[in-house]
Scaffold this active site. Structure first.
Site, PDB file in Angstrom:
ATOM      1  N   GLU A  71       0.814  -1.217   0.000  1.00  0.00           N
ATOM      2  CA  GLU A  71       0.000   0.000   0.000  1.00  0.00           C
ATOM      3  C   GLU A  71       0.846   1.264   0.000  1.00  0.00           C
ATOM      4  O   GLU A  71       0.539   2.227  -0.696  1.00  0.00           O
ATOM      5  CB  GLU A  71      -0.932   0.014   1.219  1.00  0.00           C
ATOM      6  N   ASP A  90      -0.669  -5.279   2.849  1.00  0.00           N
ATOM      7  CA  ASP A  90      -1.070  -4.065   3.561  1.00  0.00           C
ATOM      8  C   ASP A  90      -0.373  -4.120   4.916  1.00  0.00           C
ATOM      9  O   ASP A  90      -0.756  -4.922   5.769  1.00  0.00           O
ATOM     10  CB  ASP A  90      -2.591  -3.992   3.724  1.00  0.00           C
ATOM     11  N   ILE A  92      -0.270  -2.223   7.616  1.00  0.00           N
ATOM     12  CA  ILE A  92      -1.247  -2.065   8.698  1.00  0.00           C
ATOM     13  C   ILE A  92      -2.609  -1.841   8.034  1.00  0.00           C
ATOM     14  O   ILE A  92      -2.853  -0.781   7.444  1.00  0.00           O
ATOM     15  CB  ILE A  92      -0.935  -0.880   9.631  1.00  0.00           C
ATOM     16  N   ASP A  93      -3.461  -2.841   8.102  1.00  0.00           N
ATOM     17  CA  ASP A  93      -4.830  -2.663   7.588  1.00  0.00           C
ATOM     18  C   ASP A  93      -5.691  -2.304   8.802  1.00  0.00           C
ATOM     19  O   ASP A  93      -5.728  -3.046   9.780  1.00  0.00           O
ATOM     20  CB  ASP A  93      -5.325  -3.930   6.909  1.00  0.00           C
ATOM     21  N   THR A  95      -5.615   1.335   9.666  1.00  0.00           N
ATOM     22  CA  THR A  95      -4.716   2.377  10.177  1.00  0.00           C
ATOM     23  C   THR A  95      -5.446   3.325  11.124  1.00  0.00           C
ATOM     24  O   THR A  95      -4.899   3.726  12.146  1.00  0.00           O
ATOM     25  CB  THR A  95      -4.091   3.161   9.013  1.00  0.00           C
ATOM     26  N   ASP A 229      -5.699  -4.826   0.487  1.00  0.00           N
ATOM     27  CA  ASP A 229      -6.670  -4.962   1.587  1.00  0.00           C
ATOM     28  C   ASP A 229      -7.290  -6.353   1.614  1.00  0.00           C
ATOM     29  O   ASP A 229      -7.710  -6.818   2.670  1.00  0.00           O
ATOM     30  CB  ASP A 229      -7.801  -3.937   1.420  1.00  0.00           C
TER      31      ASP A 229
HETATM   32  C1  LIP Z   1      -8.729   0.493   5.206  1.00  0.00           C
HETATM   33  C2  LIP Z   1      -9.577  -0.625   4.656  1.00  0.00           C
HETATM   34  C3  LIP Z   1     -11.040  -0.404   4.961  1.00  0.00           C
HETATM   35  C4  LIP Z   1     -11.491   0.898   4.381  1.00  0.00           C
HETATM   36  C5  LIP Z   1     -10.665   2.035   4.968  1.00  0.00           C
HETATM   37  C6  LIP Z   1      -9.170   1.838   4.718  1.00  0.00           C
HETATM   38  P1  LIP Z   1      -6.132   0.951   5.559  1.00  0.00           P
HETATM   39  O1  LIP Z   1      -7.396   0.244   4.816  1.00  0.00           O
HETATM   40  O2  LIP Z   1      -9.154  -1.848   5.221  1.00  0.00           O
HETATM   41  O3  LIP Z   1     -11.808  -1.449   4.396  1.00  0.00           O
HETATM   42  O4  LIP Z   1     -12.844   1.112   4.662  1.00  0.00           O
HETATM   43  O5  LIP Z   1     -11.072   3.243   4.349  1.00  0.00           O
HETATM   44  O6  LIP Z   1      -8.917   1.927   3.341  1.00  0.00           O
HETATM   45  O7  LIP Z   1      -6.066   2.308   4.937  1.00  0.00           O
HETATM   46  O8  LIP Z   1      -6.424   1.030   7.012  1.00  0.00           O
HETATM   47  O9  LIP Z   1      -4.946   0.108   5.218  1.00  0.00           O
END
Ligand code: LIP
Length: 287
Positions: A71, A90, A92-93, A95, A229
């Site tokens: 990412e 990703d 940190i998914d 964030t 993601d």
């Molecule tokens: C997140 C996604 C989530 C989405 C958030 C964000 P991140 O990824 O996992 O589904 O709704 O807007 O994109 O940015 O935390 O890696």
């Protein structure tokens, strides 16, 4: 022809790497500042970048001939997912959860061949939840609990009226996509609509998909996230009997980087569920 790739070795490598990433993530929680990306709700931290650097470095050291998509190194319009064996990551998914110390962020480490997810590792270090899956070999929580963890009550079909559905508000808070999402949420929830059991927003696509794989959510619908993601969760869900279809009506076999997804658990009635869900979507999402 690709020489045979040892998917078990890759799973084991990614599990150990996820633990290292998890230590870095938990060491920084609550201490980190953040920056905006697209707007004030699209956030990134120095720890996202540090974790991606750790993961990318280790992947390149061990597998120098494989590609890497992450990412934080993605360049819109330039970075493309190729057919080559690729780590799709990703760091940190979730964030925003990380910034708020809400314990639903994870590192999502996927591996794809010919753009098809074949190995997935999703690790939430705050709750010590390690989800793993290998194409054709099942998916597990913490190595021993085969997914799904929960089976629906005997004799019940999956319907909208008995579904707990994962949704996300995402980072677009105006425009057509926001209108389609909010109109659809209302139709699904309303007493004169489908009156689903409820919605849950874990704030992480990977955690939402793993909850569907575990049978704790029945479905998850989102437009706007990316291949990193969903790649790891994709194979974890598939190996638990579920699947990811398009988040707009009519697409049964979406590409991993198609950005508009409906994840649904396995079981009796799930194909009709998809058709009924698609009928509720008020317009089309475009990304
Ligand atoms: C997140 C996604 C989530 C989405 C958030 C964000 P991140 O990824 O996992 O589904 O709704 O807007 O994109 O940015 O935390 O890696």
């Amino acid at each position: 022809m690709e020489p045979s790739i040892d998917l078990n070795e890759i799973r084991d490598f990614l599990v150990e790497l996820a633990k290292q990433a998890g230590e870095l993530i938990t060491s920084k929680t609550g201490q980190t500042t953040y920056d905006d990306k697209a707007n004030s709700v699209d956030l990134v931290t120095e720890t996202d970048a540090a974790v991606e650097k750790l993961v990318a470095t280790k992947c390149n050291e061990k597998y120098p001939h494989f590609e890497f998509m992450g990412e934080e190194s993605y360049v819109p319009g330039v970075t493309k997912l190729s057919d080559k064996p690729t780590f799709v990551v990703d760091p940190i998914d979730g964030t925003t959860n990380f910034i708020h110390s809400f314990p639903f962020s994870c590192t999502s480490l996927g591996f794809a061949i010919n753009r098809e997810p074949v190995v997935g590792v999703v690790y939430n270090p705050f709750l010590n939840l390690m989800y793993t899956g290998i194409q054709g070999q099942g998916s597990f929580l913490n190595g021993t609990h085969k997914l799904p963890l929960r089976q629906p009550p005997a004799g019940t079909k999956l319907t909208l009226q008995n579904a707990l559905i994962g949704i996300e508000w995402g980072t677009q808070r105006s425009g057509v996509n926001y209108q389609v999402k909010t109109d659809t949420f209302k139709k699904l929830a309303a007493e004169d609509g489908k009156m689903v059991h409820g919605f849950r927003s874990l704030g992480s696509a990977a955690m939402n998909i793993c909850a569907v794989a575990a049978g704790q959510l029945d479905a998850y619908w989102e437009g706007g996230c990316y291949a990193w993601d969903v790649c790891a969760g994709w194979v974890i869900l598939a190996e638990a009997g579920g699947r990811i279809v398009g988040g707009n009506p009519g697409l049964w076999e979406p590409a991993v980087d198609q950005r508009i997804y409906l994840a649904v658990r396995g079981g009796d009635g799930c194909e009709q569920f998809v058709e009924d869900f698609w009928d509720c979507i008020e317009g089309r999402l475009e990304y």
